[in-house]
Design an enzyme around this catalytic site. Structure first.
Site, PDB file in Angstrom:
ATOM      1  N   ASP A 105     -87.205 129.078  26.761  1.00 16.47           N
ATOM      2  CA  ASP A 105     -85.757 129.336  26.729  1.00 16.47           C
ATOM      3  C   ASP A 105     -85.037 128.171  27.407  1.00 16.47           C
ATOM      4  OD1 ASP A 105     -83.227 130.271  26.678  1.00 16.47           O
ATOM      5  OD2 ASP A 105     -83.641 132.195  27.660  1.00 16.47           O
ATOM      6  N   HIS A 887     -86.358  40.583  34.694  1.00 13.30           N
ATOM      7  CA  HIS A 887     -86.952  41.662  33.891  1.00 13.30           C
ATOM      8  C   HIS A 887     -88.175  42.255  34.590  1.00 13.30           C
ATOM      9  CE1 HIS A 887     -87.844  43.958  30.292  1.00 13.30           C
ATOM     10  NE2 HIS A 887     -89.118  43.660  30.491  1.00 13.30           N
ATOM     11  N   HIS A 891     -86.747  45.467  34.658  1.00 14.88           N
ATOM     12  CA  HIS A 891     -87.009  45.819  33.261  1.00 14.88           C
ATOM     13  C   HIS A 891     -85.714  45.887  32.471  1.00 14.88           C
ATOM     14  CE1 HIS A 891     -91.223  46.598  34.216  1.00 14.88           C
ATOM     15  NE2 HIS A 891     -90.771  47.179  35.320  1.00 14.88           N
ATOM     16  N   CYS A 915     -93.611  42.274  28.235  1.00 12.61           N
ATOM     17  CA  CYS A 915     -93.762  43.233  29.339  1.00 12.61           C
ATOM     18  C   CYS A 915     -94.509  44.457  28.813  1.00 12.61           C
ATOM     19  CB  CYS A 915     -92.393  43.639  29.879  1.00 12.61           C
ATOM     20  SG  CYS A 915     -92.482  44.910  31.161  1.00 12.61           S
ATOM     21  N   CYS A 918     -92.444  47.820  28.595  1.00  7.95           N
ATOM     22  CA  CYS A 918     -91.226  47.938  27.795  1.00  7.95           C
ATOM     23  C   CYS A 918     -91.513  47.910  26.299  1.00  7.95           C
ATOM     24  CB  CYS A 918     -90.239  46.827  28.149  1.00  7.95           C
ATOM     25  SG  CYS A 918     -89.653  46.944  29.858  1.00  7.95           S
TER      26      CYS A 918
END
EC number: 3.4.23.-
Length: 1146
Positions: A105, A887, A891, A915, A918
């Site tokens: 119920d 460089h 670089h 290099c 690079c």
């Protein structure tokens, strides 16, 4: 009724058990249109709940009031214990180890034990004072007693009231502890929920509910009450902080529909891969005798939502004038608008239907969202049994298939198509257009035509699409042309006369026929012997570097992919062009991944002239063309290799038109069948060799095409910026430049000089060392053909003479055609080193008669200035060592080295290439990204097990980077604060990383007033710039690692290299560009402050138009647009990107 269905299912189950098979039941489904009984279900709350599941009940032999258990086609699959409300829902539980039949119920707040059952208990506890129960018969006296209740392995200890009542009642207090729920909807507990997770670092939405009108609020409350009673939603807990706003719309039926804005929640959810990649197409169906189309009702509401995720779906029902506190709810099932609802639904349904597919592999079962298609070739009775079994499988899992949407008689409506056993059609649709259409109306019309084109061959949209040109807003009125109306009427006529299309026969090959319409739209049909399976169209791209053949070749790949997707096979193609045209395109065919089998028919109209173009120079006449402007007037000119010249004034035309007219004039004037055309217009050369193909008589290129058709072969060549043939030069100068072009075009070791300098420079072919007092013969690859009445003179350069290099080149006679060799002698005091590419000698072409004299006057000026002899070049060899040191330390890029140390770019590139750090590693894929000052991109990258957060300004390429200890929201926020302190960012673009989309980071960026967007790598509007910056930064860090002890130091050195040692826009470093931009911003602010008191004016350009208008007064200026009063359109808003502001003009 439900009772009839359960008994029928029980009967079929017993039959299957007797046969030992797993066939589907043969009973019919109950009519869902009739009044069905409500049901109460005891379901499990979680995987470990043991309260009243039907499968457990069947094992124990427990049944409800003698009602038989019902099984579907799959043993062991049950929804739960189902109680028909026409009878009392009872079950057996153990109370104090005593089995008792009790009434369930859900309307009773408290459980009550009858006196008779209390006396039957094996052991009884103490009696405590109870509470009175008011019932139909009056007040009932009670007492309470402690009890132990057991049900399916679950034990609970509680107190129950004992009273003299007819039946023992289990109320909500005990039912809840047992895990039972009242379910009035289809929400199925037999379906296991799928786990849903939020993205790391994100939180649920907390968006407040906006106000709702009284009418909409009443509609929302009504819907919420229904959803609440059906168990689809629940009340939210008091500690739930999340919220997503709702809104209510009225459907055509007059009923209200509740929707929730879950966009913010969708952003935080971890989304997987899309599993539904498109709609099934009827052209891919295999023809079958029987068909059925089913619709699953309330599909989303059947599937439970992850209980741990439900709090994030919370929403609020407000009240008028804050009359009462807001009521808050969460979803228990999949909500509409949730990003994962389609995925979870389709995946769940796929798993439910998989056993059915495996049992009946010959049956076609198509699943798309809540639409199901079933096709079979058995008897009608067998097909009906298949449908009954399929519906039973779905119902066992809680999915209803309403009878009112069950289609068992043709024609069947499925996904916008109309299916019949013999053929299929697109559902009939009349294409209409309103009197004064808007852009939105036209776009809807184009969408309908595109949709119908697969079932109605030959539909076109070119003229309809042309009406939208220049329109940006959906409500903007478009100009509906006669051509568009005619095209619409032709499409309606084709739809009216459309015939049914066929189904796929796997035993036959397919043929795809491609045609080109008069509107340059490519249409195609896929056919078999029984007829057309489906059709399609594609608008071809004109004047975009796409020839007709190229358009069609790419169309073949599109159709082949489409066909493989639908039926798993590639058709044979019947195409309107020749094999020669295909081979010609294949020579440029980097865009072809593969080619299908092709049947050639005939050439494409207007494209045969392409076959006249060749890749190598012909033996015919050579014509050099040029176009230019002088005093606003265009001039076209050409010069031939036999000395003929011509100039023509064209009036006020553009430079590109003048270039095109020069080519047209040259082709028209020559009678030769084999012609070489040399132009310095890349625009004209690119269009003629690759860009044209869809032009008709109305095209400005048509005269050139017609002239090419009349030739046998034509060779087009492009040379960058050759001298001479310019609008303001005479014919004799054009003849002279013809010879210079020929000289410049031969060999790689000859370079042009300034316009005022005579001759050409000769370059060193390779590195050469010339000792003191030594003589060497230096060969070159330069070949020349000296013009008539002229000779060539090879001599030295003043820059070489400074070093003591004596050039003894000599004279080149008129008939000489061999390579040029230069005799060099070192008369200096030290060895001379010549580097590859270095200019060391010069070649001058002279006439035989050159004794004319002219007095000197003040007008004699020079680009050289007053530096005089020896100032042409700089003794840059001395600077090579310094450039190499620069460089090696930083670089630096080649352009910066060449600029700072006055060395040739070739030498600077050689220094860079020597290099090892690079060496170029290639670049990533290009993307379409936003670039503007103060717009930054950010991303995290990893190096040496450490995290680097990189910021890069999109306009200049300036990089700012820092190391993070952890990739979380806190460390990211601190790095953003440092970045914002150093710069003045306006916007930031990142990926969808958890640290970037975390709530603290998002709130910080809002506080700093920095616009934040996110995206996917290498996708339009993505962070492609910062990805490339990360690669560059890592390369530079590795370059400095040998000279540093820590990654932090290498990072700082790399930032100096990236920002101050490489070129950006205009040859400047990123640092220089960034500083220049910031200075310009400050300058503009000062100018605006000065002009603040004065009226603003501007030039502006209206979208869709090419000419600038103005100056006109600015009525109002906002952050993204200005308002002006246009003469033709009145007061309009113009984006700032299409305006140029200025102070009031004089």
């Amino acid at each position: 009724t439900a009772w009839t269905f359960l008994k029928a299912m029980q009967k079929c189950s017993k039959k299957r058990e007797a046969r030992g098979s797993r066939e589907a039941p043969e009973t019919n489904f109950p009519d869902t249109t009739e009044e069905s009984a409500q049901q109460i279900c005891c379901t499990r709350d979680s995987s470990d709940s043991k309260s009243v599941p039907r499968s457990e009940r069947n094992k124990k032999g427990i049944q409800c009031q003698g009602e038989g258990s019902s099984r579907g086609s799959q043993p062991g699959q049950f929804v739960g214990v189902t109680y028909n409300l026409e009878k009392r829902p009872t079950t057996i539980v153990l109370i104090n180890d005593t089995p008792l039949n009790v009434l369930l119920d859900t309307g009773a707040d408290t459980s009550v034990l009858t006196t008779a059952h209390y006396n039957r208990l094996k052991y009884r506890g103490r009696k405590y004072q109870g509470t009175g129960i008011i019932g139909v018969g009056g007040n009932v006296e009670t007492f309470s007693t402690p009890v132990t209740i057991k049900k399916k392995g679950r034990h609970i200890k509680t107190r129950m009231l004992v009273a003299d009542i007819p039946v023992t009642i289990l109320g909500r207090d005990i039912l809840q502890d047992l895990g039972a729920k009242l379910v009035l909807a289809q929400l199925s507990k037999e379906i296991k929920f799928r786990k849903i997770e939020l993205k790391e670092g994100t939180m649920g939405p907390k968006i407040p509910q906006w106000p709702l009108t009284k009418e909409k609020l009443e509609g929302a409350k009504e819907i919420v009450q229904r959803l609440l009673s059906e168990g689809k939603i629940s009340e939210a807990s008091d500690n739930n902080p999340y919220n997503s706003p709702i809104f209510v719309i009225k459907k055509r039926s007059g009923k209200w529909r509740l929707l929730q804005d879950l966009r913010e929640l969708n952003k935080t959810v971890q989304v997987g891969t899309e599993i539904s990649r498109g709609l099934p197409h009827p052209g891919g169906l295999i023809k079958c005798k029987h068909m059925t189309v089913l619709d699953i009702g309330d599909a989303y509401f059947t599937i439970p939502l992850d209980p741990e995720f439900r709090p994030y779906t919370a929403f609020t029902i407000p009240s008028i004038n804050h009359q009462e506190p807001d009521k808050r709810y969460v979803w228990n099932c999949l909500p509409q608008g949730f990003v994962l609802s389609p995925y979870i639904y389709q995946k769940t349904l796929q798993e439910i239907l998989q056993p059915f597919r495996e049992r009946y592999p010959e049956v076609q079962l198509y699943q798309y969202m809540d639409d199901l298609f079933v096709g079979s070739n058995g008897s009608k009775k067998q097909h009906k049994e298949l449908i009954i079994e399929l519906r039973a499988i779905l119902l066992e899992k809680g999915f209803e298939t309403p009878d009112d949407k069950l289609q068992e008689v043709p024609p069947y409506s499925w996904l916008g198509y109309q299916l019949c056993p013999e053929n299929w059609k697109v559902q009939k649709m009349q294409l209409d257009m309103v009197k004064n259409p808007t852009l939105n109306d036209v776009q809807k019309l184009m969408g309908n035509i595109t949709w119908m084109s697969s079932g109605v061959p030959g539909l076109t949209v070119k003229h309809i699409a042309a009406t939208t040109k220049g329109c940006l807003e959906l409500n903007q009125k478009v100009i509906w042309t006669e051509e568009a109306q005619k095209e619409l009427e032709e499409n309606n006529e084709k739809i009216k006369n459309a015939q049914g299309l066929q189904y796929y026969n796997p035993e036959e090959e397919m043929l795809c026929e491609v045609e080109i319409t008069k509107n340059y739209e490519a249409t195609y049909v896929i056919k078999q012997s029984q007829g057309i399976l489906w059709a399609g169209k594609k608008i071809m791209k004109a004047n975009k570097g796409w020839s007709t053949v190229k358009n069609l070749m790419l169309l073949l790949q599109h159709v082949a992919t489409e066909s493989i997707t639908r039926v798993g096979k590639c058709p044979t193609f019947k195409v309107p062009f020749t094999k020669e045209q295909v081979m010609w395109e294949m020579q440029k065919g980097w865009y072809y991944s593969w080619l299908p089998e092709i049947v050639y028919t005939h050439q494409v109209v207007h494209d045969d002239w392409r076959m006249k173009l060749v890749e190598e120079p012909t033996s015919g006449i050579t014509i050099y063309t040029d176009g230019g402007k002088q005093n606003g007037e265009g001039i076209a000119a050409y010069v031939t290799s036999n000395g003929r010249t011509k100039q023509k004034r064209l009036g006020p035309v553009t430079h590109q038109v003048a270039e095109r007219m020069a080519i047209q004039m040259a082709l028209e004037d020559t009678r030769d069948k084999q012609v070489n055309i040399v132009t310095d217009s890349y625009y004209c050369w690119k269009n003629i060799t690759e860009g044209l193909g869809l032009e008709g008589p109305q095209s400005p290129w048509w005269p050139i095409i017609q002239n090419i058709r009349e030739k046998e072969i034509v060779y087009f060549a492009w040379v960058p910026g050759h001298k001479g043939i310019c609008g303001n030069q005479l014919a004799d100068e054009a003849a002279k430049i013809k010879e210079e072009i020929m000289l410049a075009y031969q060999g790689t070791q000859i370079k042009e000089k300034r316009d005022e300098d005579a001759g050409f420079d000769l370059c060193v072919p390779y590195d050469i060392m010339i000792p003191v007092s030594d003589t060497k013969i230096i060969p070159t690859d330069v070949k020349i053909q000296v013009p008539p009445n002229s000779f060539g003179w090879v001599t030295g350069k003043s820059s070489m003479a400074k070093q003591g290099l004596l050039i003894n080149g000599g004279i080149i006679d008129e008939g000489y055609t061999g390579e040029i060799q230069v005799i060099c002698t070192n008369i200096g005091k030290s060895n001379i080193k010549l580097i590859e590419g270095q200019k060391f000698a010069q070649l001058i072409i002279l006439q035989h008669h050159s004794n004319s004299r002219q007095p000197w006057d003040e007008n004699k000026i020079s680009q050289r200035g007053d530096k005089g002899f020896g100032s042409t070049g700089v003794f840059w060899v001395e600077n090579i060592q310094e450039a190499q040191d620069e460089h090696e330390n930083w670089h630096t890029s080649p352009k910066i080295l060449a600029r700072n140390y006055k060395i040739p770019l070739t030498v600077a590139k050689q220094i860079t290439q020597e290099c090892p750090h690079c060496t170029k590693q290639g670049s990533g894929p290009a993307g379409c990204v936003m670039r503007s000052p103060n717009h930054w991109q950010a991303d995290c990258t990893h190096l040496d097990n450490k995290i680097i957060l990189t910021f890069v300004e999109s306009n200049s390429g300036y990089i700012h980077a820092t190391l993070l200890s952890k990739e979380n929201a806190l460390c990211t926020s601190l790095a953003i604060l440092e970045w914002a302190r150093l710069f003045s960012p306006k916007s930031l673009h990142t990926d969808n990383g958890t640290n970037f989309v975390a709530e603290p980071v998002v709130n910080l960026l809002k506080f700093l007033k920095i616009a934040h967007t996110t995206g996917i790598p290498y996708h339009p509007e993505s962070q492609g710039i910062v990805e490339r910056a990360n690669r560059t930064l890592k390369e530079k860090i590795q370059s400095h690692r040998d000279n540093t002890q820590t990654l932090e130091a290498a990072l700082q050195l790399a930032l100096i290299t990236c920002n101050k040692g490489r070129e950006s826009m205009g040859g400047q470093t990123p640092w220089e560009v960034f500083i220049t931009n910031q200075a310009q911003v400050i300058h503009e602010k000062l100018l605006l402050q000065q002009a603040q008191s004065s009226k603003k004016f501007c030039f502006y350009k209206i979208p869709g138009e090419h000419d600038w208008k103005g100056p006109t007064r600015v009525l109002w200026k906002g952050d993204g647009a200005v308002v002006v009063n246009d003469e033709g359109k009145g007061i309009i808003a113009v984006p700032l990107t299409r305006t140029k502001l200025l102070i009031k003009p004089n």
